[in-house]
Design an enzyme around this catalytic site. Sequence first.
Site, PDB file in Angstrom:
ATOM      1  N   VAL A  48       0.882  -1.062   0.161  1.00 18.77           N
ATOM      2  CA  VAL A  48       0.108  -0.032  -0.056  1.00 18.77           C
ATOM      3  C   VAL A  48       0.625   1.282   0.014  1.00 18.77           C
ATOM      4  O   VAL A  48       0.498   2.265  -0.770  1.00 18.77           O
ATOM      5  CB  VAL A  48      -0.957  -0.027   1.005  1.00 18.77           C
ATOM      6  CG1 VAL A  48      -1.613   1.349   1.529  1.00 18.77           C
ATOM      7  CG2 VAL A  48      -1.750  -1.051   1.006  1.00 18.77           C
ATOM      8  N   TYR A  49       1.869   1.150   0.988  1.00 21.84           N
ATOM      9  CA  TYR A  49       2.895   2.377   1.030  1.00 21.84           C
ATOM     10  C   TYR A  49       3.460   2.753  -0.501  1.00 21.84           C
ATOM     11  O   TYR A  49       3.561   3.750  -1.083  1.00 21.84           O
ATOM     12  CB  TYR A  49       3.926   2.464   1.870  1.00 21.84           C
ATOM     13  CG  TYR A  49       5.007   3.448   1.986  1.00 21.84           C
ATOM     14  CD1 TYR A  49       4.519   4.596   2.722  1.00 21.84           C
ATOM     15  CD2 TYR A  49       6.252   3.099   1.281  1.00 21.84           C
ATOM     16  CE1 TYR A  49       5.679   5.710   2.649  1.00 21.84           C
ATOM     17  CE2 TYR A  49       7.211   4.161   1.324  1.00 21.84           C
ATOM     18  CZ  TYR A  49       6.657   5.495   1.755  1.00 21.84           C
ATOM     19  OH  TYR A  49       7.640   6.532   1.594  1.00 21.84           O
ATOM     20  N   GLY A  50       3.944   1.459  -0.971  1.00 27.51           N
ATOM     21  CA  GLY A  50       4.664   1.663  -2.257  1.00 27.51           C
ATOM     22  C   GLY A  50       3.711   2.050  -3.570  1.00 27.51           C
ATOM     23  O   GLY A  50       4.075   2.955  -4.350  1.00 27.51           O
TER      24      GLY A  50
END
Length: 258
Positions: free
Chosen positions: A150-152
């Site tokens: 999700v962060y990436g």
Amino acid sequence: MSTATVAITGGTRGIGFGMAQALLARGHRVAVCGTDPERTDRVRAELPDSALVHAADVTDRDQVQGFWNAAVERFGGVDIWINNAGISHTRTPLWELAADDARKVVNTNLLGVLNGCAVAVPAMAAHGRGHIWNMEGLGSDGRSVPGLGVYGASKRAVTYLTEALAKETPDQVTVGLLSPGMVVTDLLIGGYSDPAELAKARRIFNILADRVETVTPWLAERAVTRTRNGAHVRWLTTGKVLRRFAAAPFRTRDLFAD
């Protein structure tokens, strides 16, 4: 640019705070915003009175507009806007990540940048000039890391967004990317639930990462001097990565000694 007015979202901690300090030391006018009231008050006491410290949540466009308005009221305008606010999540597969946690990451890292650009672009165009920097992170270059999907994905989207904006902003407004590389902050070392995984990661960090006070003066200088449309400023280049791995057997670094 001799003396600039720079507004930094997420500027009350980590890279944003380090850049604010470096810019102030160079004589620039600085406005920062953050969401944590206690931290905002503490930063207000730590920075000189010449700095503007404002409470704003970048996921709310009205609050971002309020930050812009406060900076304009204090300094008369904003020359450079840095969309730096960002958060990560526990390193876990997507289906094990709580929906609220995933939403917070996407809202802060992507919607926050969208809001910042949507506020800054028309105001800068009306003023006749201005530059926007968006902050890259893990995933921006397409590299994937298990547990940080999700962060990436949010950071990959920021890179695409910036490249698209560079083609559609008015001529008076320029947009670029700042890539700080691996910097020892809560964002880098947080989210590990397995001590063995953290120990393994720290070995890599000690080769490739740097402390905030090492990277941010370099970023700050380029943030006010490399303001061309489509600019891409990278601290951790491929060449630097290769040199650091080559030197690792002969070099001892412990970024976590304290």
